[in-house]
Design an enzyme around this catalytic site. Sequence first.
Site, PDB file in Angstrom:
ATOM      1  N   ASP B 389     -45.344  35.965  33.535  1.00  0.00           N
ATOM      2  CA  ASP B 389     -45.510  34.697  32.570  1.00  0.00           C
ATOM      3  C   ASP B 389     -46.656  36.157  31.869  1.00  0.00           C
ATOM      4  O   ASP B 389     -47.771  35.550  31.751  1.00  0.00           O
ATOM      5  CB  ASP B 389     -47.060  33.998  33.703  1.00  0.00           C
ATOM      6  CG  ASP B 389     -47.669  34.585  34.584  1.00  0.00           C
ATOM      7  OD1 ASP B 389     -47.291  35.835  35.220  1.00  0.00           O
ATOM      8  OD2 ASP B 389     -48.562  33.419  35.455  1.00  0.00           O
ATOM      9  N   ASP B 470     -53.526  41.860  45.047  1.00  0.00           N
ATOM     10  CA  ASP B 470     -54.151  42.648  44.021  1.00  0.00           C
ATOM     11  C   ASP B 470     -55.450  42.808  44.169  1.00  0.00           C
ATOM     12  O   ASP B 470     -55.860  43.353  44.516  1.00  0.00           O
ATOM     13  CB  ASP B 470     -53.964  41.498  43.262  1.00  0.00           C
ATOM     14  CG  ASP B 470     -54.316  40.601  42.463  1.00  0.00           C
ATOM     15  OD1 ASP B 470     -54.275  39.328  43.656  1.00  0.00           O
ATOM     16  OD2 ASP B 470     -54.503  40.090  41.886  1.00  0.00           O
TER      17      ASP B 470
END
Lengths: 406, 659
Positions: B389, B470
Site C-alpha cells: 500500500d 514493527d
Amino acid sequence: HVVRKFLGAISSHNIPVYLIDPFVLELIDKDIEQIRSSPDGPIPECKYFCAPRDFTTFALLDKMWKHEASLFRTAEKMGFQWLKIINKDPRLDGIDDLSGIEIPLHYIFKLASHAIHLVVFYERSGNYLWHGPLRLKQRLDRKFVPFRKLHFGRYPGAYEKPELLLVSIDDLKVQIPKNPSSFLEEMSQSRFLECRYREARAFFQLYPDDVSLDAVDFRKKAKSLLHLAASTLNSLGVKFWLSSGTCLGWYRQCNVIPYSKDVDLGIFIRDYKPDIIPAFQKAGLLLKHKFGKVEDSLELSFQGKDDVKLDIFFFYEEDDYIWNGGTQAKSGKKFKYIFPKFTLCWTEFVELKVHVPCETLQYVEANYGPDWKIPVKLWDWKSSPSNVQHNGVWPVDEWDNVIQIY
Amino acid sequence: MDEWKPNPTVKPHKKRSWYLAWKYKLMNQRALRKLCQTGAILFLLVTVIVNIKLILDTRRAAYEEEEESAQDYDDEMLNVEVPRHPVSNKKILDVEVYSSRSKVYVAVDGTTVLEDEAREQGRGIHVIVLNQATGHVMAKRVFDTYSPHEDEAMVLFLNMIARGRILIFTIKDEGSFHLKDTAKNVLKSLGSQVAPFLSWRDMWTFVGKKGGEVYGEKHAKSPALSTWGDAVLLKTEVHLTSVEDAECHWPDTELNRRRKRFCSKVEGYGSVCSCKDPTPIEFNPDPLKDNKVFDVPVAVIAGNRPNYLYRMLRSLLSAQGVNPQMITVFIDGYYEEPMDVVELFGLSGIQHTPISIKNARVSQHYKASLTATFSLFPDAKFAVVLEEDLDISVDFFSFLSQSIHLLEEDESLYCISAWNDQGYEHTAEDPSLLYRVETMPGLGWVLRKSLYKDELEPKWPTPEKLWDWDMWMRMPEQRKGRECIIPDISRSYHFGIVGLNMNGYFHEAYFKKHKFNTVPNVQLKNVESLRKDAYETEIHRLLGEAEVLDHSKNPCEDSFVPDTEGRVYVMFIRMEQEADFITWTQLAKCLHIWDLDVRGNHKGLWRLFRKKNHFLVVGVPASPYSSKKPSSVTPIFMEPPAKEEGAAVVPAVAAAEQT
C-alpha cells in the site's frame, strides 16, 4: 553441427553458457596448454565437438537468465525440439509454509540425433552453485532422449563458482572452466544432499525450538566457529565433514542443537596434515587438548573465541568399517566408535557448503541409536553412544604424547 | 511421495545380475546333488525347466525395464493434471441471486460464487463481474453504501469495468442510506429500473451486461423504517458470447500476451485492459548512473489487496534505477488475483500459507519473506522491504543509492527508511535533507542482511506471541540504541485505507497530508554528515546558528514562528528524563503531526519545518543539547488535556487498532 546451431541461438539471445561436458572437457584438457596459448589458433579438423556422443552439456547461470520464451521460439525455428524440467525451489524449502515455487532445473534441446543438455546452476547461501536433479514428471516423454546417459541430473550437485575462460575450439568460441581437470575432479564428487526440511519441521512440532537468548547466542557462536573452521580447513585443502552432534543437528533439525555446547567435525586420517594445528592457532583458536596420535585414535579439541569448543575427530578406515577413537584423560582409557562405511556428500548448513556422510541415516543411527529422533540433553561420550567400544588403555609411558591437555 | 531418501536410485540391472548369480549358484548345488542321487534326475529336469522358464521371464522383465530406461528419473510425485475450469460448450449460464437482511448469495450454473451470511459484516451492495464468454468470476466487491463515500468507490469501480462484462448486484442488510444520485444514475445506465428508487432497507438483485441487455431484476420494498424488505431470489439465464468477442485484439507481443491473460481473468483495473488504448505495463524508467542498489533485492510484502498491489507495482516499476529482476512479491495466502497482478508485470511472486492470526500472521509473513529474500539472493548484503500500500517516489532508488554506503559502514545504523513519520505537507520542505532518528519508521526501508541473519531472524517472535513485527523491531532489545536514516521529504506514500491497522478516519488524520517527493534525481546534501560523529558536529553547528524563539508565546500558534523563510529556529520544551514525552506529545498534537507514539527524535531533539524554516525542538534537561539553552529561557511545558477532551481521540485510535 548441432552445437554450432545451438551456440548461435544462445548468443543471439545473449545468454552466457559454459561448457561442462565431461567428454569434451577431457579432450580439451589434453590440449589445454595449446588451447590456452593460442586462443584464436586455427585447428582445422573438428576435434572436440565432433567426437561421437549423444549429448553435449552446457551450464547456465540462473542469474543471467531471462526471456526463456523467446529462446524457445528461436530454437524451434532452427528445428530444435526442447524439453524443460522444473521442480521445487530448494532455496525456499527450509522456510515455513512458503508455497514452493517451481524453477527450471534442466533444459534439453534436441536436433536430429544430437541433444544439448543445459543445466541451470543457482547461486545459494554459502557462496556456491547448485544444480537440481533431473526427475521426469508423468506426462513427460521419457524417450525424448536416453536420460540415463546424461552426465548431470542423477543427483543434485554443488560446485564452486568457476573461473571461466573463453576459448576457440573447432572454430567455435565457447566458455569453459579455466581448469578443466579440476572441474572434472569436482564433478566426480559433487553430489548434494538437501536438508530434510519437512522432517525438521515435524521435529519442531514435537519438540518446540529453544529461542531463548542463550540458545540464539550459542547458535550464533557455533555458526561463526563453524565458518572459521571451514575456511581454515578449506585453505589447507583438508576435507572434513559434520560429525556427531553437529551432524545430528543438521540431519534432524537443519540447525545447530542449542544445548550441544560444541562443534564436531570429522576428517579421514589419510587427509591429516601437521599444519592443521598451527593453522587453527593462527586463526585465533587455542589447542585445548590433543589425544592419541596419527597412527591411532587422534582427536583434537580447540577453544573457540567465545567459549564454544571445536572437536575434530580423525577417522580410520578398515576393510568393512570406519572408526574414530576417544580417550579419557584421567584414566588413559581408550574408546572406539564404529561406523559403517560411508562416502561424502555436499550439503548446506548455516549458510555454508559442507560435507556430510551421504549415508547419513546409518551414520547417525550408528552414533545415536534408533532413537536419535528423541532429544537427549544428558550425554556421556563414554557410555551414551550406541557405537562405543572399550579399546584398552594407553600404555603409561605413552601418556605424555597421547594425552596432551593445555 | 517425494520424501527424502538417502539412496533413491538403485540400478535395476545390478539387482538382476545378483539375482542370476544366486540362481546359477543354486543350480550348481542341485547339479552336485544329481551326481550323488541319480534317482533325482527327473526332479532335476523339472527344476531345470522351471529355471529356464524363470530366466526367460527375468530376461523379459529386464527387457521391459529397459524399455522404461528412464525409470529412475521418474518424479515420485503422481502428477495428474486436472483442468481447473472444466470447459463446457454450454452457451447459457443459469444465474441465481439472493438478497436479504442477513444473507446474500450468488450461484452460477449451480456453483456458489458468493455466500455471505456472517453477522455484522458484508453490509451493502455486493457486485460480481463475470466474463461474458467463459462465465468465470473476474471480480468480487462489496461496497458498504450504508456508509458515506462507499458509493463513490462503487462508481469508480463500475466505470473501470469493460463493456460487455456481466454484472451481478445484490444487497445485504442495507445499501441505500449513502447511495447518492450519481451512483443511482450509474446503476440506471446499466439498465436497472429500480436503482433510482432504492430506499432504506430495500432488498434488491440485478443482473445485466455492461452496455447491453438486462437479464433480470428483483426488488422488495421495506414496509416500515424498522423492518427490512422480504428476501428476494432472482433466477435468470445469461447467454454467453464467443471468446473472440470477449477479447481485445492487441498486437501479439510478449507484453500483450501477459496483458491478455490478465484481462481475461480479472476486472476492475481500468485502462490496462482497454482494447483501444491500453495503458503500458512496461515502463523503462531512466537508469541511474552509478546505481549502488541495482543488485539489492526488493521484497514486496502483500496480502489480498490486488488493486493496491497494482498501484504499488506501477509506481515501483516507474522509479528510476529499478531492477525488475530483483523484485519478489510475497503474497500472504493463496490468493489468485494478487498473483495475476504480479504476473501481469512479469515479476516473480511467492505465496505463503497463512499461519496464525492478525498481527502475528503479518509478522510470520514478514519473517518468511525476509528469509526467502536472502535465500534467493545469497550475495545480497541488503534487502529493500516494501508493502503493497505504498507509492514509491520516482527517486526512491536514487535516494538509496546515495545513502546505502552509510548502512554498510556505520554500525550505529539500524536501517534506512524512505518514510519520515513527521514529514507532513506543512512540516517537510527539503528533498535533499536527511536525518538520523532513534525510531524505525518502516514503510519502505532497507534491512542489512547481517542484522537480519545474526540478530532478528533467530529470535523473531513466534506465532503465539501475537506481536506486530514493527513494534517488536522498535523495542530496545532489538534496536540496541541504533538509529535509522530518513529523508525530510518521504520517498514513499502510504495510500492504503483498508488494512489491518487502518481505517478511513485514521488515514485521513495521519497519512493523507503526508508529503511525498515527486522531484526526480534529487542530489542529497552532505550525506557524510549523517555518520555517527559527524552528525553530532552537524547538530551543534545547527544549534549554534539557530535563533531562539520567543518562549512566552504559545507554540501551537502560527505566530510562534516568524514569517520568514530559510531560517533555523530552536525551541526548548520540558523533558525531565529520556522517556518523558508529555510536552512533546502535546506539541505534536497541536502541530498536527504524528502523536500516537514518539517518532523522529534523536537524543531529545526533533527536526522539522514550520513556514519553510528549519524548526528544532530540544527536550530539556534530558537532551544532551540542553546546554545550548540560554539561561534566560524557561522550557515550555504543555499539560495533557483533561480527560473529556482526550476521549475524542482515544476511540479513534482504538478503532484503528482493531480493524
